[in-house]
Enzyme design. Structure first.
Site, mmCIF file in Angstrom:
data_model
loop_
_atom_site.group_PDB
_atom_site.id
_atom_site.type_symbol
_atom_site.label_atom_id
_atom_site.label_comp_id
_atom_site.label_asym_id
_atom_site.label_seq_id
_atom_site.Cartn_x
_atom_site.Cartn_y
_atom_site.Cartn_z
ATOM 1 N N LYS A 53 6.312 -14.510 -10.414
ATOM 2 C CA LYS A 53 6.104 -15.462 -9.318
ATOM 3 C C LYS A 53 4.737 -15.242 -8.680
ATOM 4 O O LYS A 53 4.004 -16.195 -8.416
ATOM 5 C CB LYS A 53 7.222 -15.327 -8.274
ATOM 6 C CG LYS A 53 8.556 -15.840 -8.771
ATOM 7 C CD LYS A 53 9.664 -15.566 -7.764
ATOM 8 C CE LYS A 53 11.005 -16.042 -8.296
ATOM 9 N NZ LYS A 53 12.106 -15.801 -7.326
ATOM 10 N N SER A 69 9.234 -12.474 -4.620
ATOM 11 C CA SER A 69 10.461 -11.697 -4.534
ATOM 12 C C SER A 69 11.531 -12.340 -5.398
ATOM 13 O O SER A 69 11.536 -13.560 -5.597
ATOM 14 C CB SER A 69 10.936 -11.627 -3.074
ATOM 15 O OG SER A 69 12.098 -10.843 -2.951
ATOM 16 N N ASP A 70 12.427 -11.515 -5.892
ATOM 17 C CA ASP A 70 13.584 -12.040 -6.608
ATOM 18 C C ASP A 70 14.768 -11.123 -6.350
ATOM 19 O O ASP A 70 14.592 -9.937 -6.065
ATOM 20 C CB ASP A 70 13.328 -12.150 -8.111
ATOM 21 C CG ASP A 70 14.298 -13.133 -8.746
ATOM 22 O OD1 ASP A 70 14.059 -14.354 -8.627
ATOM 23 O OD2 ASP A 70 15.306 -12.692 -9.314
ATOM 24 N N GLN A 71 15.934 -11.713 -6.456
ATOM 25 C CA GLN A 71 17.158 -10.983 -6.160
ATOM 26 C C GLN A 71 18.133 -11.145 -7.310
ATOM 27 O O GLN A 71 18.337 -12.243 -7.813
ATOM 28 C CB GLN A 71 17.756 -11.546 -4.878
ATOM 29 C CG GLN A 71 18.742 -10.658 -4.202
ATOM 30 C CD GLN A 71 19.034 -11.158 -2.815
ATOM 31 O OE1 GLN A 71 19.399 -12.302 -2.645
ATOM 32 N NE2 GLN A 71 18.868 -10.306 -1.829
#
Length: 191
Positions: A53, A69-71
């Site tokens: 990203k 950010s990623d979750q």
């Protein structure tokens, strides 16, 4: 310095707004499905997506500070994605009820000074719940756009018996404690 959030997530935007620093949110251009289908461990998926990203945005804005950010939800090594519908959310909650899972929030920050990335891993122990309680919850919070089918910042907190994390904001999607340190170190004035 310009600050850019490489995200379309309303949750991440709302979290970053708490810091009072002006920023622009830009949709990242990365193939999330390719990363998710590669058979990688959940932690690696979260890291790669956060970095991709940032890469997709910082190439266009090389002098900006870019946050990605990623979750990912890790249930005993299996990655659970956003459910996408109320029925799928109830099914996900049925799998999680009475069990402990890990919610991994990975962050990458690029600036002219270089890169920094980290992960926050939260251990989430969900209560055992009857299916009708799960359905009531899903109807109340509409969590089908959230990994794990819950919104801790809403009624979802009532689903849990124990949560262990270094940063509660990581559960919502962006760990502000560490991010504040990083941004302050880059020269942003917070608060």
């Amino acid at each position: 310095m310009e600050l850019i959030l490489a995200s379309t997530s309303p949750y991440r935007r709302a979290l970053l707004e708490r810091l009072g620093v002006p920023f622009t949110a830009i949709a990242p251009d990365c193939d999330e499905d390719a990363v998710k289908s590669a058979g990688l461990p959940p932690l690696v998926v979260a890291r790669r997506l956060a970095r991709q990203k940032v890469h997709s945005v910082c190439d266009r804005f090389p002098h900006a500070v870019v946050i990605g950010s990623d979750q990912v939800l890790d249930l005993e090594g299996e990655r659970l994605d956003k459910p996408g519908s109320a029925e799928a959310a109830v099914r996900q909650l049925q799998r999680l009820a009475g069990r402990t899972h890990r919610l991994i929030t990975a962050v990458a920050v690029a600036s002219p000074a270089g890169w920094i990335d980290w992960e926050n891993v939260s251990e989430m122990a969900m209560r055992t719940l009857p299916v009708d309680a799960m359905r009531r919850y899903v109807e109340a919070d509409n969590p089908w756009d959230c990994a794990g089918s819950y919104k801790l910042e809403c009624r979802g907190v009532a689903l849990f018996e124990r949560i262990h994390t270094d940063d509660q904001t990581a559960i919502i999607g962006l760990p502000l404690l560490k991010l504040t340190q990083v941004l302050t170190g880059l020269g942003f004035e917070i608060p």
